[in-house]
Scaffold this motif. Structure first.
Motif, short mmCIF file in Angstrom:
data_model
loop_
_atom_site.label_atom_id
_atom_site.label_comp_id
_atom_site.label_asym_id
_atom_site.label_seq_id
_atom_site.Cartn_x
_atom_site.Cartn_y
_atom_site.Cartn_z
N LYS A 190 -6.96 15.84 -24.23
CA LYS A 190 -8.10 15.27 -24.95
C LYS A 190 -7.88 13.80 -25.26
CE LYS A 190 -11.05 16.09 -29.01
NZ LYS A 190 -11.25 16.96 -30.20
N ALA A 191 -6.65 13.43 -25.65
CA ALA A 191 -6.36 12.04 -25.99
C ALA A 191 -6.55 11.11 -24.80
CB ALA A 191 -4.93 11.93 -26.51
N HIS A 192 -6.41 11.65 -23.59
CA HIS A 192 -6.62 10.84 -22.39
C HIS A 192 -8.04 10.98 -21.83
CE1 HIS A 192 -2.18 10.91 -22.53
NE2 HIS A 192 -2.26 9.76 -21.89
N GLY A 193 -8.90 11.66 -22.57
CA GLY A 193 -10.28 11.81 -22.13
C GLY A 193 -10.46 12.75 -20.96
N ILE A 194 -9.54 13.70 -20.82
CA ILE A 194 -9.56 14.61 -19.67
C ILE A 194 -9.97 16.00 -20.15
CG2 ILE A 194 -8.18 15.68 -17.85
CD1 ILE A 194 -6.37 13.19 -17.95
N ALA A 195 -11.06 16.51 -19.60
CA ALA A 195 -11.59 17.82 -20.02
C ALA A 195 -11.70 18.74 -18.80
CB ALA A 195 -12.95 17.65 -20.67
N GLY A 196 -11.80 20.04 -19.09
CA GLY A 196 -12.07 21.02 -18.04
C GLY A 196 -10.87 21.42 -17.21
N LYS A 197 -9.66 21.17 -17.69
CA LYS A 197 -8.46 21.53 -16.95
C LYS A 197 -7.86 22.83 -17.50
CE LYS A 197 -8.87 17.69 -14.70
NZ LYS A 197 -9.43 17.70 -13.31
N GLU A 198 -7.41 23.69 -16.61
CA GLU A 198 -6.72 24.90 -17.04
C GLU A 198 -5.26 24.59 -17.36
OE1 GLU A 198 -7.26 27.95 -14.07
OE2 GLU A 198 -9.24 28.46 -14.86
N ILE A 199 -4.67 25.45 -18.18
CA ILE A 199 -3.23 25.38 -18.48
C ILE A 199 -2.62 26.70 -18.03
CG2 ILE A 199 -1.47 25.05 -20.24
CD1 ILE A 199 -3.63 23.67 -21.96
N TRP A 200 -1.61 26.61 -17.19
CA TRP A 200 -0.94 27.79 -16.66
C TRP A 200 0.51 27.81 -17.14
CZ3 TRP A 200 -2.16 29.76 -11.10
CH2 TRP A 200 -3.55 29.75 -10.87
N LEU A 201 1.03 29.01 -17.39
CA LEU A 201 2.48 29.21 -17.55
C LEU A 201 2.96 29.88 -16.27
CD1 LEU A 201 2.94 30.49 -21.23
CD2 LEU A 201 2.79 28.16 -20.36
N ALA A 246 -4.64 29.96 -19.10
CA ALA A 246 -5.51 30.62 -18.14
C ALA A 246 -4.76 31.68 -17.34
CB ALA A 246 -6.12 29.59 -17.19
N ARG A 247 -3.48 31.41 -17.03
CA ARG A 247 -2.65 32.35 -16.28
C ARG A 247 -1.25 32.36 -16.88
NH1 ARG A 247 -4.64 33.18 -10.91
NH2 ARG A 247 -6.88 32.80 -10.96
N VAL A 248 -0.59 33.53 -16.77
CA VAL A 248 0.81 33.65 -17.20
C VAL A 248 1.55 34.42 -16.11
CG1 VAL A 248 2.40 34.51 -18.94
CG2 VAL A 248 0.15 33.68 -19.64
N GLU A 249 2.67 33.84 -15.65
CA GLU A 249 3.45 34.48 -14.58
C GLU A 249 4.90 34.62 -15.03
OE1 GLU A 249 4.79 33.55 -9.94
OE2 GLU A 249 3.60 32.11 -11.06
N PHE A 250 5.42 35.82 -14.88
CA PHE A 250 6.81 36.05 -15.26
C PHE A 250 7.76 35.71 -14.11
CE2 PHE A 250 5.44 37.77 -19.10
CZ PHE A 250 6.56 37.90 -19.92
N TYR A 251 8.85 35.03 -14.47
CA TYR A 251 9.93 34.78 -13.54
C TYR A 251 11.12 35.65 -13.96
CZ TYR A 251 13.47 32.52 -10.73
OH TYR A 251 14.47 32.29 -9.82
#
Length: 301
Positions: A190-201, A246-251
């Motif tokens: 948000k601080a960089h003015g970037i919206a609509g991005k997913e966050i994945w683990l 948005a997604r979580v993947e186990f290693y």
């Protein structure tokens, strides 16, 4: 998918991938979505060949490779993660995969994004999975924050989606840290003015240190029981999704008996395919949470 394996001999070389096509086909046939990591600079494409596979590549050659990969796997792979853990900055550390600067990585990401989207705009390009821990433990400003400074300064970035579709983290051991990291990530975007991005683990786990059937091969960093690993599965899924992942993947799914891990055996399954309690917990999560649409945190006491 390693560039230094697929095109080790030069720009006209093209060997079978280190992940064989039948393996990819089997995963797709089983109903799984395959997410690819592109990594590893061959010596002929390196700006400084002495840096080995960690080297910054010539960007024209990198563009040609990523374009060809997008074409080769079109219809099979839709998500491309560009490199792995470039925030591990200590030279000589076994976890260091990138010898370049943040600015170099921004060029790597931009070049791959434009090449892959040029093949198919629907394909998705992800920032490399970041450890978070490396910056946090050394008191450094987060790599993602520094990277977005560089990207946002590019006058063409906004018109090209800032050259990524998702930000990625690798978070281990401490599930209570996950909401904090994801909140910080959202704030940074948000601080960089970037919206609509997913966050994945793309990697998470609390590998056990006391499994009598599969003990660590060197002294573990933390003491984790089999039961605590199983609890972590449910805690991490719940906290991550409630915090905006948005997604979580186990290693990882399975340990390899013939290739010992550096420290702890991570797998939900042991090397002999016997299940750990965490495998049962994973089944619980994927059975009963598989159709959820929203998740919100609640705190009591």
């Amino acid at each position: 998918l390693r560039w230094d394996v697929i095109q080790s001999g030069g720009p006209d070389d093209w060997k079978p991938a280190n992940v064989p096509d039948p393996f990819v086909a089997a995963e797709l046939a089983a109903g799984r979505e395959v997410v690819a990591v592109l990594i590893g600079t061959p010596a002929w494409a390196a700006v400084n060949p002495a840096d080995g596979a960690r080297a910054v590549p010539d960007m024209d050659r990198w563009a040609a490779f990523t374009r060809r990969m997008a074409e080769h796997y079109r219809g099979r792979i839709r998500h491309w993660v560009i490199w792995n853990e470039p925030d591990v900055w200590q030279a000589g550390h076994p976890g260091q995969t990138w010898a370049g600067s943040v600015e170099d990585y921004a060029r790597l990401l931009k070049t791959a994004y434009l090449a892959i989207k040029g093949v198919d705009p629907d394909q998705q390009v992800h920032i490399a999975g970041l450890t978070y821990f490396w910056d946090w433990s050394h008191g450094r400003r987060r790599y993602l924050d520094r990277l977005l400074d560089v990207i946002a300064a590019d006058p063409e970035a906004a018109s090209h989606g800032y050259y990524f579709d998702a930000a990625v983290y690798h978070l281990y051991f401490n599930p209570s840290q996950t909401p904090q990291v994801l909140a910080e990530t959202q704030k940074t975007l948000k601080a960089h003015g970037i919206a609509g991005k997913e966050i994945w683990l793309n990697e998470t786990n609390a590998p056990p240190s006391n499994d009598p059937a599969e003990l660590p091969w060197s002294p573990p960093r933390f003491k984790i029981t089999l039961e605590e690993q199983a609890a972590f599965v449910l805690q991490e899924f719940s906290l991550a999704f409630a915090s905006g992942a948005a997604r979580v993947e186990f290693y990882k799914l399975r340990n390899s008996s013939d290739h010992p891990e550096s420290i702890e055996p991570y797998g939900l399954l042991r090397g002999d395919d016997s299940p750990r309690p965490a495998f049962t917990a994973y089944r619980v999560a994927t059975t009963y949470l598989r159709d959820f649409r929203t998740a919100t945190p609640q705190r009591q006491g």
